[in-house]
Design a protein around this motif. Sequence first.
Motif, PDB file in Angstrom:
ATOM      1  N   SER A 176       0.853  -1.184   0.000  1.00 52.45           N
ATOM      2  CA  SER A 176       0.000   0.000   0.000  1.00 52.45           C
ATOM      3  C   SER A 176       0.889   1.234   0.000  1.00 52.45           C
ATOM      4  CB  SER A 176      -0.925   0.009   1.220  1.00 52.45           C
ATOM      5  OG  SER A 176      -0.182   0.093   2.404  1.00 52.45           O
ATOM      6  N   THR A 209      -1.586  -1.051  -3.496  1.00 50.53           N
ATOM      7  CA  THR A 209      -0.811  -0.961  -4.734  1.00 50.53           C
ATOM      8  C   THR A 209      -0.254  -2.343  -5.040  1.00 50.53           C
ATOM      9  OG1 THR A 209       1.260  -0.432  -3.624  1.00 50.53           O
ATOM     10  CG2 THR A 209      -0.119   1.429  -4.274  1.00 50.53           C
ATOM     11  N   LEU A 240       5.651   2.301  -4.358  1.00 45.06           N
ATOM     12  CA  LEU A 240       5.622   3.475  -5.235  1.00 45.06           C
ATOM     13  C   LEU A 240       6.736   4.453  -4.871  1.00 45.06           C
ATOM     14  CD1 LEU A 240       1.817   4.300  -5.530  1.00 45.06           C
ATOM     15  CD2 LEU A 240       3.212   2.809  -6.958  1.00 45.06           C
TER      16      LEU A 240
END
Length: 182
Positions: free
Chosen positions: A49, A67, A71
């Motif tokens: 996440s 996710t 990221l």
Amino acid sequence: MNPLPRIRRALGLATAALLLGGCGIGTTGAVHAGPPASGIQPPGTEARSVRLYFAGPYGIRAVSRPTDRPLSPQQALDLLLEGPTPAERERGLISQVPPMSGQLTAAVGQGAVDVFVPLEVRSGDLDVTAVAQIACTAAHANVPGGRPATQVDIRIHENNIRSRTPWTVRCGPNGTVTPVTN
């Protein structure tokens, strides 16, 4: 005949009946109240996440979004610029970050992120809440160096100017930012 022993015996029997009767809650079977508990992933099924920061009625609030991979700060900031989801808005979350599509950029280093914003804080274009949203979102993304998010230096470059000395902040554990002084 003395009535006192009979009264004592009756009180004793009444007390015993109350104690043996329990608390008055009858026995029940299984109660179906929804799906089984979830949240802890089984080994080998690691969920990922990203943490984004939005403004709420009681200050800055973190939200986690699932996710498929970690990221980068740039990817996390791009999600931040999209604003809160409808469910997040229902919880009272908003963004104080003004639209900057393609103009808010992040470059990562070891334990630090350089964030280039096209606005100025002192002119009022970018308020303190927006700075906290940007800095904390960038700090909680995938930053090389293995530092905890509260130890990641976020260097803010105003007006997208790389030559000017940036100012550095860190995200606190409650979503507030504090200046870093050398």
